[in-house]
Design an enzyme around this catalytic site. Sequence first.
Site, mmCIF file in Angstrom:
data_model
loop_
_atom_site.group_PDB
_atom_site.id
_atom_site.type_symbol
_atom_site.label_atom_id
_atom_site.label_comp_id
_atom_site.label_asym_id
_atom_site.label_seq_id
_atom_site.Cartn_x
_atom_site.Cartn_y
_atom_site.Cartn_z
ATOM 1 C CB SER A 1 16.345 -16.140 33.391
ATOM 2 O OG SER A 1 17.345 -16.223 32.392
ATOM 3 C CG ASP B 1 23.026 -13.036 35.803
ATOM 4 O OD1 ASP B 1 22.076 -13.138 36.577
ATOM 5 O OD2 ASP B 1 23.084 -13.641 34.710
ATOM 6 C CG HIS C 1 21.019 -16.895 35.747
ATOM 7 N ND1 HIS C 1 20.889 -15.557 35.432
ATOM 8 C CD2 HIS C 1 20.132 -17.554 34.944
ATOM 9 C CE1 HIS C 1 19.981 -15.413 34.478
ATOM 10 N NE2 HIS C 1 19.492 -16.596 34.172
#
Length: 498
Positions: A235, A343, A392
């Site tokens: 991330s 995502d 994610h």
Amino acid sequence: MKLLQSAFLFVFLQFGSLEGRKGWRSGRGNPQPRRAQQSPPTRDRAEAGVEESFSLDFTAVGEGNMDDFMAQIKNLAQSLYPCSSPNIKHEMRIHSLENTSVVCNDGTPAGYYLKESKGSKRWLIFLEGGWYCFNKENCDTRYDTMRRLMSSTGWPKTKIGTGILSSHPEENPHWWNANTVFIPYCSSDVWSGASTKSDKSDYAFMGSLIIKEVVKELLTKGLDNAKVLLLAGSSAGGTGVLLNVDRVAEQLQEMGHKGIQVRGLSDSGWFLDNKQYRRTDCLDTISCAPTEAIKIGIKYWSGVVPERCKQQFREGEEWNCFFGYKVYPALQSPVFVVQWLFDEAQLTLDNIHLTGQPVQEGQWLYIQNLGRELRNTLKDVPAMFAPACLSHEAITRSYWMDIQVKGTSLPRALHCWDRSLHDNNKNKNPPKGCPVHLIDSCPWPHCNPTCPTIRDQFTGQEMNVIQFLMHMGFDVQKMAQQQGVEPSKLLGMLSSGS
């Protein structure tokens, strides 16, 4: 040590056997051929729970490549070393930075977690993710609601790694024996900041400096003897890898450690600066378009970007380097990109909120187009893994070994990439039958049957692919007509992931 000695004995017995066969083929030595000892069949761990992590390629010697063969022996010995120890430590222990001027947002000491692996010359440094804040108002809110991401107060003394950070070979077949470092994210600046806490600012933003100090300290703990350093992150940490991997390589070279191969692994940090589905005012992290947030944030954080990328843009436009497809071509270090084609964080930034209600047709088309845009930005990335899933982060998840693209698992793809980089060449081709450029071609979220399980946000019930697509407003009749197939055939294709 007995196990280690046995490994060497096995290797040299095999080597002697090979030399005998080699001499027989060339007309020298014993004229009677000796039957080679057959090794048990191996399959990818993701398929069978067995991994050929320490297999030896004896053809390397036959081809005259003694250096490669000896490197295999060395890797085998290093990998078996911990097996001879009855007290393998699986937890990482916290260390506060010795340089107390490098701190978290609130001025508390920054730090890192470390699990040493004696005998291994491979190091993995992981950058944690967790969004960002870009002005006093949303940083104050972040501090009230997510203080762990802005302060080291309350950090536990130890941490157990999962996924690629795990020390269990059944969960982490290729990196379980590495020296593992986890750097908690407490700078809220996508690991880019270089500003101190002052009278003008209530918060410090020192993400890039934290990485620099951690690397500096690790050199006193064995990193100076490393062969490979993998800078990984998920991330915001994945974007942090893209922003810092070259800087880490330059730091080590400047300190005289030119023999350490620095590589990057960016997971779910390849964001797009695309237009939102529905534009909203830039009030907070969630509602603000990524370009607007980064434009504001880079000034607020005194953010730094890779110099080669910075030179490609005019002054004041350095924010472009926060987006993967713009910064990647400027990088010198090899980087492997892991990116879900759909995502969840990107969709959130684009104001597509999957709250359990079926999406509208316009949203559905936007989601499909997002997948196409991501594919286009990744097509020239030689080492990447991009499943057509709605999710994610991947590399620290418990299911990271189960996901496949075109029959290859993520750990396998990373292992192939690792093997292709022995000479530290960014563009070297991977070994035959060992793919590293893997991207799904199917057009819908979760059309890959190995995607992580989806659950209904309200009921908690698991959904299969068809249920999920219907839940999102997928019109089977209309899509079948567009594809020129019968609805029943389309459903079958979706069920199989075709």
